[in-house]
Write an enzyme that holds these catalytic residues in place. Structure first.
Site, mmCIF file in Angstrom:
data_model
loop_
_atom_site.group_PDB
_atom_site.id
_atom_site.type_symbol
_atom_site.label_atom_id
_atom_site.label_comp_id
_atom_site.label_asym_id
_atom_site.label_seq_id
_atom_site.Cartn_x
_atom_site.Cartn_y
_atom_site.Cartn_z
ATOM 1 N N GLU A 64 -8.939 -1.081 6.173
ATOM 2 C CA GLU A 64 -7.743 -1.409 7.016
ATOM 3 C C GLU A 64 -7.843 -1.024 8.509
ATOM 4 O O GLU A 64 -7.352 -2.027 9.376
ATOM 5 C CB GLU A 64 -6.571 -0.463 6.237
ATOM 6 C CG GLU A 64 -5.071 -0.569 7.223
ATOM 7 C CD GLU A 64 -4.267 0.373 6.834
ATOM 8 O OE1 GLU A 64 -4.520 1.220 6.010
ATOM 9 O OE2 GLU A 64 -3.072 0.482 7.293
ATOM 10 N N TYR A 106 1.116 4.862 0.514
ATOM 11 C CA TYR A 106 0.539 6.032 0.968
ATOM 12 C C TYR A 106 1.107 6.988 1.225
ATOM 13 O O TYR A 106 1.425 8.161 0.695
ATOM 14 C CB TYR A 106 -0.875 5.743 2.105
ATOM 15 C CG TYR A 106 -1.981 5.293 1.556
ATOM 16 C CD1 TYR A 106 -2.323 4.352 0.421
ATOM 17 C CD2 TYR A 106 -3.227 5.485 2.304
ATOM 18 C CE1 TYR A 106 -3.572 4.045 -0.024
ATOM 19 C CE2 TYR A 106 -4.722 5.010 1.955
ATOM 20 C CZ TYR A 106 -4.860 4.522 0.776
ATOM 21 O OH TYR A 106 -6.041 3.946 0.621
ATOM 22 N N SER A 108 5.088 -1.143 3.924
ATOM 23 C CA SER A 108 5.293 -2.392 4.451
ATOM 24 C C SER A 108 5.186 -3.428 3.297
ATOM 25 O O SER A 108 4.451 -3.296 2.360
ATOM 26 C CB SER A 108 4.088 -2.947 5.279
ATOM 27 O OG SER A 108 3.948 -1.982 6.618
ATOM 28 N N GLU A 144 -3.888 9.604 17.764
ATOM 29 C CA GLU A 144 -4.293 11.176 17.702
ATOM 30 C C GLU A 144 -5.266 11.432 16.392
ATOM 31 O O GLU A 144 -6.132 11.993 16.515
ATOM 32 C CB GLU A 144 -3.046 12.083 17.641
ATOM 33 C CG GLU A 144 -2.510 12.241 19.016
ATOM 34 C CD GLU A 144 -1.068 11.196 19.054
ATOM 35 O OE1 GLU A 144 -1.117 10.244 18.013
ATOM 36 O OE2 GLU A 144 -0.589 10.890 20.153
ATOM 37 N N GLN A 199 0.772 -1.245 -0.006
ATOM 38 C CA GLN A 199 -0.076 -0.207 -0.014
ATOM 39 C C GLN A 199 0.780 1.154 0.110
ATOM 40 O O GLN A 199 1.576 1.488 0.783
ATOM 41 C CB GLN A 199 -0.766 0.046 1.186
ATOM 42 C CG GLN A 199 -1.844 1.112 1.373
ATOM 43 C CD GLN A 199 -2.669 0.881 2.753
ATOM 44 O OE1 GLN A 199 -2.349 -0.088 3.484
ATOM 45 N NE2 GLN A 199 -3.646 1.702 2.979
HETATM 46 C C1 LIG Z 1 3.966 -0.329 11.427
HETATM 47 C C2 LIG Z 1 3.645 0.543 10.519
HETATM 48 C C3 LIG Z 1 3.281 0.213 9.416
HETATM 49 C C4 LIG Z 1 2.982 1.171 8.272
HETATM 50 N N1 LIG Z 1 3.118 0.604 6.989
HETATM 51 C C5 LIG Z 1 2.557 1.518 5.983
HETATM 52 C C6 LIG Z 1 2.369 1.050 4.715
HETATM 53 O O1 LIG Z 1 2.125 -0.168 4.262
HETATM 54 N N2 LIG Z 1 2.063 2.024 3.600
HETATM 55 C C7 LIG Z 1 2.163 3.403 4.055
HETATM 56 O O2 LIG Z 1 1.865 4.131 3.157
HETATM 57 N N3 LIG Z 1 2.390 3.942 5.182
HETATM 58 C C8 LIG Z 1 2.644 2.990 6.092
HETATM 59 N N4 LIG Z 1 2.798 3.476 7.430
HETATM 60 C C9 LIG Z 1 2.883 4.907 7.650
HETATM 61 C C10 LIG Z 1 1.961 5.397 8.605
HETATM 62 O O3 LIG Z 1 0.734 5.398 7.745
HETATM 63 C C11 LIG Z 1 2.403 6.742 9.087
HETATM 64 O O4 LIG Z 1 3.563 6.487 9.927
HETATM 65 C C12 LIG Z 1 1.250 7.440 9.943
HETATM 66 O O5 LIG Z 1 0.154 7.728 9.093
HETATM 67 C C13 LIG Z 1 1.633 8.781 10.570
HETATM 68 O O6 LIG Z 1 2.373 9.600 9.826
HETATM 69 P P1 LIG Z 1 3.937 10.198 9.906
HETATM 70 O O7 LIG Z 1 4.766 9.024 10.466
HETATM 71 O O8 LIG Z 1 4.347 11.016 8.872
HETATM 72 O O9 LIG Z 1 3.749 11.111 11.314
HETATM 73 P P2 LIG Z 1 3.268 12.386 11.228
HETATM 74 O O10 LIG Z 1 2.144 12.686 10.540
HETATM 75 O O11 LIG Z 1 4.187 13.291 11.078
HETATM 76 O O12 LIG Z 1 3.058 12.696 12.950
HETATM 77 C C14 LIG Z 1 3.773 12.886 13.774
HETATM 78 C C15 LIG Z 1 3.166 13.044 14.958
HETATM 79 O O13 LIG Z 1 2.010 14.101 15.104
HETATM 80 C C16 LIG Z 1 1.017 13.564 15.613
HETATM 81 N N5 LIG Z 1 -0.209 14.570 14.715
HETATM 82 C C17 LIG Z 1 0.147 14.577 13.338
HETATM 83 N N6 LIG Z 1 -1.104 15.548 12.861
HETATM 84 C C18 LIG Z 1 -1.883 15.585 14.159
HETATM 85 C C19 LIG Z 1 -3.225 16.225 14.097
HETATM 86 N N7 LIG Z 1 -3.730 16.928 13.382
HETATM 87 N N8 LIG Z 1 -3.683 16.078 15.800
HETATM 88 C C20 LIG Z 1 -2.815 15.698 16.445
HETATM 89 N N9 LIG Z 1 -1.767 15.182 16.344
HETATM 90 C C21 LIG Z 1 -1.145 14.969 15.058
HETATM 91 C C22 LIG Z 1 0.774 12.173 15.074
HETATM 92 O O14 LIG Z 1 -0.191 11.499 15.839
HETATM 93 C C23 LIG Z 1 2.234 11.709 15.586
HETATM 94 O O15 LIG Z 1 2.259 11.495 16.783
HETATM 95 C C24 LIG Z 1 3.290 2.359 8.406
HETATM 96 C C25 LIG Z 1 3.490 2.826 9.755
HETATM 97 C C26 LIG Z 1 3.945 1.881 10.710
HETATM 98 C C27 LIG Z 1 4.334 2.439 11.861
#
Ligand SMILES: Cc1cc2nc3c(=O)[nH]c(=O)nc-3n(C[C@H](O)[C@H](O)[C@H](O)COP(=O)(O)OP(=O)(O)OC[C@H]3O[C@@H](n4cnc5c(N)ncnc54)[C@H](O)[C@@H]3O)c2cc1C
Length: 401
Positions: A255, A139, A172, A385, A137
């Site tokens: 999902e 994204y 992943s 969050e 996926q």
């Molecule tokens: C085990 C695992 C598997 C994954 N697999 C995939 C995959 O297969 N494909 C894929 O595309 N992605 C995947 N991801 C990525 C995942 O979707 C993102 O890590 C997640 O959406 C958070 O985005 P970020 O890491 O950019 O953090 P950020 O968006 O930068 O967030 C950082 C922090 O800020 C907080 N935050 C951000 N915005 C807000 C808000 N509006 N209000 C309150 N708090 C906020 C968040 O909660 C977090 O604590 C995976 C992640 C993990 C951990």
């Protein structure tokens, strides 16, 4: 209300249980997985992956793999009670819910069934089921995680193709995948949610580079994926051009439903109760300590609440496409899972820091691995969050973040 099962349902459970116990013993039981994976998706060890694939094929051949899919697309069109029995039995043994092709079976397949063309359904669904084509996926991007609609990977139309350029991250299982659902920007001038499209991409296409990301556990389940002039046939667009946000949300909701149903919390709790019989806490056998007993009682209540939330999600799933309520189970399951791991850490103290193969490591180090993994699962599929925001705004009608 009568909560008992019919004789047919009990027979289904007995047959399923015998099947799963056999697979558990033959494929996972004694050896366990060599990988200390965050989830079954992340297995690094090739032999583990092969065992997972073998499990997938057996699950499919026995007719259990996609019970929730409609019959006409290779599923069983099972009712919510049958699905609940399936989940309960899989969780009882802590087995992977959807074999090796979780991303395909729990979210992309259902999205294609809901929003794809008939040609796409006929082309992709059968090989998702057999495991001949593994899916990932695409994204998240370096600057688009929680704020997914800010994504910048672009797709420009060139004749019968899109030409894709950009980068994804945290993908992943990308390194094992044959296909991917990929979110791309197809209109840079439109408001950000309105210029996105959802493509099905052959991961063996020229121009795709996959680089593994090493996790804190030493596993390599995630990847960075780079797209350099990758040509994707236009017929691989799901939904309308520039309307991919709605399609992507459908995938995310499937999902999250799956994310609320995959964590064997009751089984982990039973294991932890066993641990409390073997270790000391506060100068006495842990299982006699009032604080420990209170915690275990609280977790038992929450685990039961989670089971009921899971059942409720199944009932809703039978009636309509999933909505924002899918955030509830995902949030509940991953947060209980994390708190359980944190409590195990408190209970075991410094012993929990020992490497899995050290003398003195409790349960082969599974609780420290669980702690690391549990945190990650509260982030995957949208952080806690973000789930709070969705529940607050879209279910409770609170003011926007
Ligand atoms: C085990 C695992 C598997 C994954 N697999 C995939 C995959 O297969 N494909 C894929 O595309 N992605 C995947 N991801 C990525 C995942 O979707 C993102 O890590 C997640 O959406 C958070 O985005 P970020 O890491 O950019 O953090 P950020 O968006 O930068 O967030 C950082 C922090 O800020 C907080 N935050 C951000 N915005 C807000 C808000 N509006 N209000 C309150 N708090 C906020 C968040 O909660 C977090 O604590 C995976 C992640 C993990 C951990």
């Amino acid at each position: 209300m009568d909560f008992s099962y019919t004789p047919e349902q009990e027979a289904f459970r007995a047959e399923l249980r015998a099947f799963l116990e056999r697979q558990h013993a033959e494929l996972f039981g004694r050896q366990g997985l060599a990988s200390n994976s965050v989830s079954f998706l992340d297995v690094t060890d090739d032999a583990d992956w092969e065992r997972l694939m073998e499990y997938h094929r057996r699950l499919y051949n026995a007719g259990y793999l996609a019970l929730h899919w409609p019959k006409e697309y290779g599923g069983a069109g099972a009712d919510p009670v049958t699905l609940a029995i399936y989940q309960d039995e899989v969780l009882r043994l802590g087995l992977p819910m959807y074999g090796a092709n979780q991303v395909a079976i729990d979210r992309i397949g259902p999205t294609i069934i809901l929003m794809g063309t008939e040609e796409q359904r006929r082309r992709y669904l059968p090989k998702m089921l057999t495991g001949e084509e593994i899916w990932s996926q695409g994204y998240s991007e370096p600057n688009a995680g929680s704020d997914l609609a800010s994504l910048r990977t672009s797709a420009v139309i060139d004749g019968d193709h899109f030409v894709v350029n950009g980068q994804k991250v945290w993908t992943s299982v990308a390194h094992r995948s044959d296909f991917q659902c990929l979110l791309v920007r197809t209109d840079f001038n439109a408001p950000k949610h309105r210029g996105i499209s959802y493509l099905l991409v052959d991961m063996h296409s020229p121009g795709i580079t996959i680089r593994p990301l090493v996790q804190i556990t030493g596993e390599r389940g995630f990847n960075e994926v780079f797209y350099d002039n990758v040509r994707v046939p236009r017929k691989n667009l799901v939904g309308e051009l520039n309307q991919g946000w709605q399609v992507s949300i459908a995938t995310l909701m499937y999902e999250r439903i799956s994310g609320g149903a995959r964590h064997p919390v009751e089984r982990d709790l039973e294991r932890l109760i066993e641990v409390t019989r073997r270790v000391e806490f506060g100068g006495m056998p842990a299982h006699r300590h009032p604080y420990v007993r209170e915690k275990l009682a609280q977790f038992s209540i929450e685990a039961r609440a989670l089971r009921l939330a899971r059942y409720r999600a199944l009932t809703a799933m039978g009636k309509k496409a999933p909505g924002p309520e899918s955030s509830f189970g995902k949030l509940l399951a991953t947060e209980i899972n994390l708190r359980l791991a944190l409590f195990a850490d408190e209970l075991l103290g410094p012993y929990n820091g020992l490497a899995p193969d050290s003398i003195g490591a409790v349960d082969g180090g599974r609780w420290s691995q669980k702690l690391i993994g549990a945190r990650a699962l509260t982030i995957a599929a949208g952080s806690s969050e973000i789930q709070h925001n969705i529940i607050g705004e879209r279910i409770l009608g609170l003011p926007k973040d």
